[in-house]
Structures are given as structure tokens and as C-alpha cells.
Design an enzyme around this catalytic site. Structure first.
Site, PDB file in Angstrom:
ATOM      1  N   SER A  53      72.411  -8.622  -3.106  1.00  0.00           N
ATOM      2  CA  SER A  53      71.848  -8.670  -4.426  1.00  0.00           C
ATOM      3  C   SER A  53      72.008  -7.791  -5.225  1.00  0.00           C
ATOM      4  O   SER A  53      73.352  -7.654  -5.934  1.00  0.00           O
ATOM      5  CB  SER A  53      70.011  -8.603  -4.093  1.00  0.00           C
ATOM      6  OG  SER A  53      69.173  -8.590  -5.241  1.00  0.00           O
ATOM      7  N   ASP A  61      69.901  -9.920 -11.744  1.00  0.00           N
ATOM      8  CA  ASP A  61      70.426  -9.051 -10.912  1.00  0.00           C
ATOM      9  C   ASP A  61      71.657  -9.602 -10.361  1.00  0.00           C
ATOM     10  O   ASP A  61      72.056 -10.861 -10.760  1.00  0.00           O
ATOM     11  CB  ASP A  61      69.353  -8.511  -9.833  1.00  0.00           C
ATOM     12  CG  ASP A  61      68.986  -9.956  -9.044  1.00  0.00           C
ATOM     13  OD1 ASP A  61      69.203 -11.037  -9.496  1.00  0.00           O
ATOM     14  OD2 ASP A  61      68.240  -9.787  -7.967  1.00  0.00           O
ATOM     15  N   ASP A 106      72.666 -11.378  -7.703  1.00  0.00           N
ATOM     16  CA  ASP A 106      72.653 -12.638  -7.064  1.00  0.00           C
ATOM     17  C   ASP A 106      71.945 -13.735  -8.050  1.00  0.00           C
ATOM     18  O   ASP A 106      71.713 -14.869  -7.551  1.00  0.00           O
ATOM     19  CB  ASP A 106      72.248 -12.854  -5.678  1.00  0.00           C
ATOM     20  CG  ASP A 106      70.828 -12.330  -5.366  1.00  0.00           C
ATOM     21  OD1 ASP A 106      70.527 -11.614  -6.457  1.00  0.00           O
ATOM     22  OD2 ASP A 106      70.215 -12.797  -4.327  1.00  0.00           O
ATOM     23  N   ASP A 132      68.727 -14.206  -8.762  1.00  0.00           N
ATOM     24  CA  ASP A 132      67.534 -14.548  -8.353  1.00  0.00           C
ATOM     25  C   ASP A 132      66.449 -13.887  -9.040  1.00  0.00           C
ATOM     26  O   ASP A 132      64.977 -14.471  -9.170  1.00  0.00           O
ATOM     27  CB  ASP A 132      67.304 -14.660  -6.827  1.00  0.00           C
ATOM     28  CG  ASP A 132      67.342 -13.498  -6.187  1.00  0.00           C
ATOM     29  OD1 ASP A 132      67.561 -12.214  -6.709  1.00  0.00           O
ATOM     30  OD2 ASP A 132      66.954 -13.312  -5.086  1.00  0.00           O
TER      31      ASP A 132
END
Length: 454
Positions: free
Chosen positions: A99, A243, A245, A247
Site C-alpha cells: 500500500s 495511495d 495500491d 484502493d
């Protein structure tokens, strides 16, 4: 290597430094353990742009395939793209990402078929125990015929699914600056936004897991400075930051001012309730603004308050049949997306809401941003339980004050509230405070901090 899995396996995922804390050998064991615990006969895997991600993902696939499981690799993807594949294909899944963490980190977010989360209470502790038992000897040999490992591209299907949930075809033209932070938003945004009445100004779309421009964590104000400046320079209608990743999404208005994730939660909740005939349950965690349950009720819905953390939100979504859920950390969950979180779908809702009227974003969200808040303030403490007890003692019995301990300690009055929660991984207490006006919030915040840091 000698692995300390207590530092590697967190409450919701696996996350640590590569290769110091884990490597491809350990990833292969996680693949084998994952299929044994979930009972899956086929899985899907994906990975972000970190240098270590392709190797870790393929090692996990080898571990799974060695136990007779067929693996579909979707390659480079956002975390919500992996959730899409898990939901659409009905497969358990594993996403390789850390992340917003720095480049030397990597991790695994795991889910069962239909994007159902795998956390400490839903299989992750059992996976950890198996991996620990296999570290010295390796996974036991399986009698099953080895599974296949095949590749499949899902980006177009993922994009089509999201755009089928939010109609943007008739919005007015908008100019939007997107900061992908060299993360997976640079991979997904061009396809999702293609053909829409949007002028896209891309920032840091080059996939680079070393994050050369700034950390891919838009909740840290330092990481949206470039976006704020560019929105003003471009005279854009809004800015969106993802961010690492992709999500989570964070929004800034036409002035370059941050929009509270609670305000975004309230805006999307109102839209989802309208789409469902003014009925439905909306989940919010206990550090979201008072404005969220207020807006939900005003639009005919039923607000449900939960602990902080995606496993609690997703569990409550499934139990209550909620249509939407939001967290102040900029995670947004949708019933129509298998109860999973997707920052991209939230971003599309914001674009549709803004483009469906003539006003500015700041004017639009003003109705959803009603209170003064402190943001999350972290304090390092020697004794988390002792400091929480001190706060409880200071406020207990005061007239007009209520306490609850759903998650840490929440102290509420007529005009203000604050919550203090211990970190699960660090010696920190996290404070969030809100009040009807800025002076009251500042007074409440400072009084609570004095006890926390006393």
C-alpha cells in the site's frame, strides 16, 4: 532466513521488509498455507509496481499450484482490481502490495471468493500457524496433480464494471488533476477515465515502486502539496490522489483545499441512498464526522457505527446488507463491489456529483462538512492502558458526558466528541476530536492531549 512472523502477519494482512523479514521462499509457503486454510481449488493473484512484487507473487502462485490449485495471474493491478477479479470470477485472491509503505516493504492482502476478507479472525492466524510450522522443513508434499498457472488481463473488464455503476456520460466537462504517486493509479486511471468528458492532468503516473516523488500516502498533508499546487495552476475543477495500491482516494477542491474523507463518505452515501430509493443501511466507523450519520438519516437511510478497520466494516456490511460504508481513512466500501473497498468508484461518484451540477466542488461539499475536526493526532506513550484509564477517570461522572468503549474510548458531549484508540503495532495512542466550532474543538483536543501526554 529466520522469519519472525509476529512482526510480519498483521491484523488484516501480511506486511514487512523484503528481504529482511520475508522473501520468495516464505511467499511460497504462504501460497500453500492459503489454499489449505481457504480450501480453494482455484485462486487469482495480482501485484503492484514494487520491484519485489512480481517475484513474490509468482512464488505464492508456485506454492498454491504445487498443492493442486489452478492460479490465474492478473499481473499488475490495483488492489480493488484484484477484488474485482475475486468477485467476478468467484475465486479466492491474493494481492501483493504494501500500500503506502516505503519501497523496501511488501505484503499480501488475501481474500476468499467474492472478495470476502481474510483477517486474524477469518483465517489469517491459521495461515500464520501453518507457515511457522513449515519454515524449517518446507510445506509437506501434496499428492494432488499440480495446478496450472495462467495469465489473464482484467483491466478493461474492471473499468467497465465500475463505469456501469456510475453514469458519467452526461456530466459537464471537468478538468481533473490526478496524482498517482507513482503507484497503481497510473495503471488504472487512463483506462477507467478513457472516453469520459474529462480533461485529465496526470501527475506521477510512471509506475515506480521506489516512489521518487513522494510517499504514496495521501493522508499525510506533505504528500498532497504537489497536487494542491497543480490544481491551482491548472485552474482545475478538482484533484484526486491515490495511495500506492490505489484502493484509497483523497480529494482536493478547486482551490486546492483538502476535502474531508468524512464529507466524501456523506456525499457518496447520499448518492447511493438515492440510487436505492432512499432506503438502505450505511456503515461508518466511530471516527467519522457527526455529519455522516446526519446525512444518512436526512436521505432516508440507517447509519450503523462500527470499530475502525476494514475487517469490521466488511463484516458489518455482510451482516446488515449495507449498501455503502466509509472510513475517515478514505476507504470506501460498496455493496455492488462485493462489499469491498474501491477508491476508484468513490472518485467516480465525486466526478458524477460535481459534473451533474454547475457549482464548484467546495460549494458542493460544504453541505457535508459541518463540523471542526482535529484530524488524527498520534502520541507515543509508555502505557497505553494506563493513559486510557486516566482519560476515563478524568471524564467519568461529568454531567452531560457519555463514554463508550467500542474501540478505545469515545467521550461525547452535546457539542463535541473525541476518541482515543491504541495502535495495534506501535506504542501510540491515536486521538480524533470534533466539535461544532473550531475554538471548542481546539479546547477539547488540547485537554485530551494533556492527559494522554501527561
Amino acid at each position: 532466513m529466520t522469519a519472525d512472523l509476529s512482526q510480519l502477519v498483521k491484523a488484516y494482512d501480511v506486511r514487512g521488509v523484503v528481504p529482511d523479514q520475508w522473501d520468495e521462499t516464505l511467499a511460497e509457503l504462504f501460497g500453500a498455507a492459503f489454499v489449505q486454510v481457504t480450501g480453494a481449488d482455484a485462486i487469482v493473484t495480482g501485484h503492484d509496481m514494487r520491484p519485489s512484487s512480481p517475484g513474490l507473487s509468482r512464488a505464492f502462485a508456485r506454492g498454491a499450484a504445487a498443492r493442486g490449485v489452478d492460479v490465474t495471474e492478473i499481473g499488475l493491478c490495483s488492489t480493488d482490481q484484484l477484488y474485482y477479479a475475486s468477485g467476478a470470477f468467484g475465486l479466492a485472491g491474493a494481492m501483493f502490495t504494501a500500500s503506502h509503505n516505503p519501497a523496501q516493504y511488501n505484503g499480501i492482502k488475501m481474500c476468499r471468493a467474492g472478495a470476502a476478507p481474510v483477517g486474524q479472525d477469518t483465517g489469517l492466524s491459521e495461515i500464520r500457524e501453518l507457515v511457522e510450522s513449515w519454515i524449517d522443513s518446507g510445506a509437506p508434499t501434496s499428492d494432488a496433480t499440480p495446478g496450472t498457472i495462467t495469465r489473464r488481463d482484467t483491466l478493461e473488464d474492471y473499468s467497465a464494471h465500475l463505469r456501469g455503476l456510475v453514469d458519467l456520460t452526461s456530466i459537464r466537462p471537468l478538468k481533473v488533476v490526478v496524482d498517482a504517486g507513482n503507484g497503481m493509479g497510473g495503471h488504472t486511471v487512463p483506462t477507467v477515465f478513457a472516453g469520459l468528458p474529462l480533461t485529465l492532468v496526470p501527475m506521477y503516473f510512471e509506475l515506480d515502486g521506489t516512489f521518487p516523488n513522494h510517499e504514496a500516502n495521501p493522508l499525510d498533508p506533505a504528500n498532497i502539496v504537489d497536487l494542491q499546487k497543480r490544481v491551482r495552476e491548472e485552474d482545475a475543477d478538482l484533484g484526486i490522489a491515490f495511495d500506492g495500491d490505489a484502493d484509497r482516494c483523497f480529494v482536493v477542491d478547486e482551490r486546492g483545499e483538502p476535502v474531508s474523507p468524512s464529507a466524501i463518505t456523506a456525499l457518496v452515501a447520499a448518492r447511493e441512498l438515492a440510487r436505492n430509493g432512499g432506503k438502505g443501511t450505511v456503515i461508518h466507523n466511530l471516527i467519522t464526522s457527526w455529519s455522516v450519520p446526519e446525512v444518512v438519516r436526512e436521505n432516508g437511510g440507517t447509519p450503523v457505527r462500527t470499530r475502525v478497520g476494514h475487517s469490521f466494516i466488511k463484516a458489518e456490511m455482510a451482516t446488515s446488507g449495507a449498501i455503502f460504508g466509509g472510513e475517515h481513512s478514505a476507504h470506501y466500501y460498496f455493496k455492488d463491489f462485493w462489499n469491498a473497498d474501491t477508491g476508484m468508484l468513490a472518485a467516480l461518484h465525486v466526478l458524477a456529483a460535481l459534473g451533474g451540477q454547475e457549482g464548484t466542488l467546495s460549494a458542493l461539499v460544504a453541505q457535508y462538512d459541518r463540523y471542526a475536526d482535529s484530524g488524527e493526532i498520534n502520541s507515543t506513550v509508555d502505557d497505553q492502558a494506563g493513559r486510557l484509564a486516566a482519560i476515563k477517570a478524568a471524564y467519568q461522572g461529568r454531567e452531560g458526558i457519555t463514554l463508550d468503549e467500542l474501540d478505545g474510548l469515545t467521550v461525547s458531549a452535546t457539542d463535541w466528541w473525541f476518541n482515543v484508540r491504541p495502535s495495534n503495532t506501535e506504542p501510540l495512542l491515536r486521538l480524533n476530536a470534533e466539535a461544532r466550532d473550531e475554538p471548542t474543538m481546539a479546547k477539547v483536543r488540547d485537554e485530551a492531549l494533556a492527559i494522554i501526554r501527561g
